[in-house]
Scaffold this motif. Structure first.
Motif, PDB file in Angstrom:
ATOM      1  N   MET A  70       0.834  -1.206   0.000  1.00  0.00           N
ATOM      2  CA  MET A  70       0.000   0.000   0.000  1.00  0.00           C
ATOM      3  C   MET A  70       0.863   1.249   0.000  1.00  0.00           C
ATOM      4  SD  MET A  70      -2.961   1.398  -0.014  1.00  0.00           S
ATOM      5  CE  MET A  70      -4.088   0.072   0.380  1.00  0.00           C
ATOM      6  N   TRP A  71       1.925   1.240   0.813  1.00  0.00           N
ATOM      7  CA  TRP A  71       2.816   2.395   0.889  1.00  0.00           C
ATOM      8  C   TRP A  71       3.441   2.679  -0.481  1.00  0.00           C
ATOM      9  CZ3 TRP A  71       7.318   2.492   5.043  1.00  0.00           C
ATOM     10  CH2 TRP A  71       7.864   3.778   5.102  1.00  0.00           C
ATOM     11  N   ILE A  72       3.968   1.648  -1.133  1.00  0.00           N
ATOM     12  CA  ILE A  72       4.614   1.826  -2.433  1.00  0.00           C
ATOM     13  C   ILE A  72       3.602   2.268  -3.492  1.00  0.00           C
ATOM     14  CG2 ILE A  72       5.810   0.621  -4.299  1.00  0.00           C
ATOM     15  CD1 ILE A  72       7.116  -1.138  -2.137  1.00  0.00           C
ATOM     16  N   VAL A  73       2.451   1.632  -3.525  1.00  0.00           N
ATOM     17  CA  VAL A  73       1.432   1.986  -4.519  1.00  0.00           C
ATOM     18  C   VAL A  73       1.028   3.445  -4.383  1.00  0.00           C
ATOM     19  CG1 VAL A  73      -0.975   1.596  -5.186  1.00  0.00           C
ATOM     20  CG2 VAL A  73       0.558  -0.348  -4.832  1.00  0.00           C
ATOM     21  N   CYS A  74       0.821   3.913  -3.147  1.00  0.00           N
ATOM     22  CA  CYS A  74       0.409   5.300  -2.929  1.00  0.00           C
ATOM     23  C   CYS A  74       1.514   6.287  -3.322  1.00  0.00           C
ATOM     24  CB  CYS A  74      -0.006   5.503  -1.481  1.00  0.00           C
ATOM     25  SG  CYS A  74      -1.579   4.717  -1.074  1.00  0.00           S
ATOM     26  N   LEU A  75       2.766   5.927  -3.064  1.00  0.00           N
ATOM     27  CA  LEU A  75       3.866   6.796  -3.483  1.00  0.00           C
ATOM     28  C   LEU A  75       3.922   6.910  -5.008  1.00  0.00           C
ATOM     29  CD1 LEU A  75       6.651   5.647  -0.993  1.00  0.00           C
ATOM     30  CD2 LEU A  75       5.601   7.918  -1.079  1.00  0.00           C
ATOM     31  N   LEU A  76       3.698   5.803  -5.705  1.00  0.00           N
ATOM     32  CA  LEU A  76       3.675   5.850  -7.171  1.00  0.00           C
ATOM     33  C   LEU A  76       2.513   6.700  -7.672  1.00  0.00           C
ATOM     34  CD1 LEU A  76       4.544   2.120  -7.983  1.00  0.00           C
ATOM     35  CD2 LEU A  76       6.071   4.106  -8.074  1.00  0.00           C
ATOM     36  N   LEU A  77       1.360   6.577  -7.020  1.00  0.00           N
ATOM     37  CA  LEU A  77       0.222   7.418  -7.399  1.00  0.00           C
ATOM     38  C   LEU A  77       0.502   8.885  -7.117  1.00  0.00           C
ATOM     39  CD1 LEU A  77      -2.739   5.204  -6.107  1.00  0.00           C
ATOM     40  CD2 LEU A  77      -2.145   5.690  -8.485  1.00  0.00           C
ATOM     41  N   ASP A  78       1.158   9.180  -5.982  1.00  0.00           N
ATOM     42  CA  ASP A  78       1.540  10.563  -5.687  1.00  0.00           C
ATOM     43  C   ASP A  78       2.430  11.120  -6.792  1.00  0.00           C
ATOM     44  OD1 ASP A  78       0.180  10.902  -3.291  1.00  0.00           O
ATOM     45  OD2 ASP A  78       1.794  10.066  -2.090  1.00  0.00           O
ATOM     46  N   ALA A  79       3.401  10.325  -7.234  1.00  0.00           N
ATOM     47  CA  ALA A  79       4.297  10.775  -8.304  1.00  0.00           C
ATOM     48  C   ALA A  79       3.518  11.089  -9.571  1.00  0.00           C
ATOM     49  CB  ALA A  79       5.356   9.704  -8.570  1.00  0.00           C
ATOM     50  N   ALA A  80       2.597  10.205  -9.938  1.00  0.00           N
ATOM     51  CA  ALA A  80       1.807  10.425 -11.153  1.00  0.00           C
ATOM     52  C   ALA A  80       0.924  11.658 -11.024  1.00  0.00           C
ATOM     53  CB  ALA A  80       0.949   9.184 -11.438  1.00  0.00           C
ATOM     54  N   LEU A  81       0.336  11.848  -9.863  1.00  0.00           N
ATOM     55  CA  LEU A  81      -0.559  12.994  -9.670  1.00  0.00           C
ATOM     56  C   LEU A  81       0.206  14.309  -9.702  1.00  0.00           C
ATOM     57  CD1 LEU A  81      -2.827  11.424  -6.921  1.00  0.00           C
ATOM     58  CD2 LEU A  81      -3.589  12.167  -9.178  1.00  0.00           C
ATOM     59  N   PHE A  82       1.371  14.355  -9.061  1.00  0.00           N
ATOM     60  CA  PHE A  82       2.167  15.586  -9.126  1.00  0.00           C
ATOM     61  C   PHE A  82       2.636  15.852 -10.549  1.00  0.00           C
ATOM     62  CE2 PHE A  82       2.255  16.070  -4.579  1.00  0.00           C
ATOM     63  CZ  PHE A  82       2.556  17.409  -4.406  1.00  0.00           C
ATOM     64  N   ALA A  83       3.024  14.811 -11.259  1.00  0.00           N
ATOM     65  CA  ALA A  83       3.458  14.991 -12.642  1.00  0.00           C
ATOM     66  C   ALA A  83       2.326  15.532 -13.515  1.00  0.00           C
ATOM     67  CB  ALA A  83       3.969  13.673 -13.205  1.00  0.00           C
ATOM     68  N   ALA A  84       1.076  15.251 -13.116  1.00  0.00           N
ATOM     69  CA  ALA A  84      -0.075  15.709 -13.902  1.00  0.00           C
ATOM     70  C   ALA A  84      -0.441  17.158 -13.624  1.00  0.00           C
ATOM     71  CB  ALA A  84      -1.281  14.810 -13.612  1.00  0.00           C
ATOM     72  N   TYR A  85       0.038  17.730 -12.536  1.00  0.00           N
ATOM     73  CA  TYR A  85      -0.344  19.100 -12.166  1.00  0.00           C
ATOM     74  C   TYR A  85      -0.172  20.114 -13.306  1.00  0.00           C
ATOM     75  CZ  TYR A  85      -1.622  19.531  -7.194  1.00  0.00           C
ATOM     76  OH  TYR A  85      -2.286  19.517  -5.992  1.00  0.00           O
ATOM     77  N   PRO A  86       0.976  20.143 -13.998  1.00  0.00           N
ATOM     78  CA  PRO A  86       1.151  21.167 -15.036  1.00  0.00           C
ATOM     79  C   PRO A  86       0.200  21.026 -16.218  1.00  0.00           C
ATOM     80  CG  PRO A  86       3.274  20.291 -14.335  1.00  0.00           C
ATOM     81  CD  PRO A  86       2.227  19.399 -13.753  1.00  0.00           C
ATOM     82  N   PHE A  87      -0.463  19.886 -16.335  1.00  0.00           N
ATOM     83  CA  PHE A  87      -1.365  19.671 -17.464  1.00  0.00           C
ATOM     84  C   PHE A  87      -2.815  19.977 -17.115  1.00  0.00           C
ATOM     85  CE2 PHE A  87       2.247  16.752 -17.871  1.00  0.00           C
ATOM     86  CZ  PHE A  87       2.778  17.201 -19.079  1.00  0.00           C
ATOM     87  N   VAL A  88      -3.060  20.364 -15.860  1.00  0.00           N
ATOM     88  CA  VAL A  88      -4.418  20.717 -15.449  1.00  0.00           C
ATOM     89  C   VAL A  88      -4.778  22.076 -16.032  1.00  0.00           C
ATOM     90  CG1 VAL A  88      -5.874  21.303 -13.493  1.00  0.00           C
ATOM     91  CG2 VAL A  88      -4.321  19.354 -13.344  1.00  0.00           C
ATOM     92  N   GLY A  89      -5.939  22.134 -16.711  1.00  0.00           N
ATOM     93  CA  GLY A  89      -6.299  23.371 -17.391  1.00  0.00           C
ATOM     94  C   GLY A  89      -7.488  24.103 -16.813  1.00  0.00           C
TER      95      GLY A  89
END
Length: 338
Positions: free
Chosen positions: A1-20
Motif C-alpha cells: 500500500m505504501w509503495i502503490v500510494c507513493l507511485l500514485l503521488d508521483a503520477a498525480l504531481f506529474a499531472a499538475y502542469p497539465f491541469v487546465g
C-alpha cells in the motif's frame, strides 16, 4: 500500500502542469488527499509492526525530525523558484517532487518485508472499528489536540496581521522557529510516551500548553513594538512545545491501543479525529479567536483544558476495554522477513 500510494503521488504531481481548469485541479487535489492519508497510515503501521514496542515512539519522533528537515529544504527550493519566477521553473519544481516520490518508493521497496499478521477466522468488517466507542472517543479527543497545527499556520498569522503591530515578516520567522525546534527536540520530547498511560499524560500536557498559548497570544494585541514580538515568540514557543509533546502522545496511542490483527483499520480510524479537526478548526478557531477581537481566546483555552482533563480517563477506559469480538489484542512487533 505504501509503495502503490507513493507511485500514485508521483503520477498525480506529474499531472499538475497539465491541469487546465478548476475541475481538473480539484480532482488532483482530492486524489492527493486520499493517497496522502493512505501513505501516512501505511508508513505508521509498517513502523509499528517492524519495531519493538519500546522503540516505536522514538522512531516516529526521528521521522518527524527528518520530515521537518525536508520542510526546510523544500522551503529553500520554493524560494529559489519564486526568485526565478518563470513557468518552467514552477513546472520543474512540481516534476522534481514527482521524481522524489519515485525515489522514495524505491527506498521503501528495499525495506524488509513483513509476514502476514495472523487474522481471526471470521474477518472483521473494515468499518467495524467505528463501533469501538472507547477507542473512537480517544481518537476524537486526540484529533482535537492536533488543532495546534491550525493555530500555528492559520489562526496565529491572521491574528498577527489583524490585531498586532508586529512586522509581517515575523510570520516567516515563527515558521522557521517551529522547524528548528522540532528538528532539535522532537526525540527528547517523546520520552515516556511509549505506553498508553504515558501517551495519555503527554496528550494532557499538550492540551494544557495549547491552552497556555490561547491565554498568552491575545496579550500581543495590547502591546507595542519589541514587546509585541517578545509576546508572540513566547506564545509560539508554547504552541511548539504543545506540538512536540502532543505528537508523541498521539504516536504512543496509535502504537499501543490498536490490535495487531486490525492495526491498519484502527490507525486509519484514529486519523479521523485529526481530519475532523482540519474540517472545523480553521473556521471555528478563526471565528472564536480572531473575529471576536480577542475575548474568544479564553473559551478556546477552557476547551483545551477540558480535553486535557478528559483524555487520560478516556485512554484508561479504552485500554481496559476489550477490542471488538474476534479481534486479537496483541500489540507485539512482527519479525521482518530477510
Amino acid at each position: 500500500m505504501w509503495i502503490v500510494c507513493l507511485l500514485l503521488d508521483a503520477a498525480l504531481f506529474a499531472a499538475y502542469p497539465f491541469v487546465g481548469g478548476f475541475a481538473g485541479f480539484l480532482a488532483v487535489v482530492i486524489a492527493l488527499a486520499v493517497t496522502g492519508a493512505a501513505t501516512g497510515v501505511a508508513r505508521q503501521v509498517y513502523s509499528i509492526n517492524v519495531l519493538r514496542p519500546e522503540e516505536r515512539v522514538t522512531a516516529m519522533a526521528y521521522q518527524r525530525s527528518s520530515l521537518n528537515v525536508g520542510f526546510g529544504i523544500g522551503a529553500l527550493i520554493s524560494g529559489l523558484v519564486l526568485a526565478v519566477d518563470t513557468i518552467w521553473a514552477y513546472r520543474g519544481m512540481v516534476w522534481f517532487i514527482a521524481v522524489v516520490f519515485l525515489v522514495t518508493a524505491g527506498f521503501v521497496r528495499r525495506l524488509p518485508r513483513l509476514p502476514e499478521v495472523t487474522r481471526p477466522a471470521e474477518p472483521m468488517s473494515r468499518l467495524a472499528v467505528l463501533r469501538d466507542r472507547p477507542f473512537m472517543a480517544v481518537a476524537l479527543l486526540s484529533g482535537l489536540l492536533t488543532a495546534h497545527q491550525t493555530l500555528y499556520l492559520t489562526v496565529m498569522p491572521l491574528w498577527i496581521l489583524t490585531h498586532t503591530d508586529a512586522p509581517k515578516t515575523i510570520i516567516a520567522g515563527l515558521v522557521l522557529l517551529n522547524t528548528v525546534l522540532i528538528v532539535l527536540f522532537q526525540v527528547r520530547a517523546s520520552r515516556g510516551a511509549d505506553d498508553a498511560p504515558g501517551a495519555a499524560r503527554a496528550s494532557r500536557r499538550g492540551a494544557v500548553l495549547i491552552a497556555g498559548f490561547c491565554l498568552v497570544l491575545p496579550v500581543s494585541g495590547a502591546t507595542r513594538g519589541p514587546l509585541t514580538v517578545a509576546v508572540l515568540v513566547a506564545a509560539a514557543t508554547l504552541l511548539i512545545l504543545a506540538e512536540l509533546i502532543e505528537s508523541a502522545g498521539a504516536w504512543g496511542l496509535t502504537a499501543t491501543l490498536p490490535p495487531a490483527a486490525q492495526r491498519g483499520a484502527y490507525v486509519g480510524a484514529f486519523g479521523l479525529g485529526s481530519q475532523l479537526q482540519f474540517l472545523i478548526a480553521p473556521a471555528g478557531l478563526t471565528a472564536l479567536g480572531v473575529s471576536t477581537g480577542g475575548w474568544g481566546w479564553y473559551p478556546a483555552a477552557a476547551l483545551f483544558v477540558l480535553v486535557g482533563l478528559v483524555i487520560v480517563p478516556a485512554v484508561a477506559r479504552a485500554e481496559r476495554t476489550p477490542r471488538l469480538p474476534g479481534v486479537a489484542t496483541s500489540t507485539d512487533s512482527v519479525t521482518p522477513v530477510p
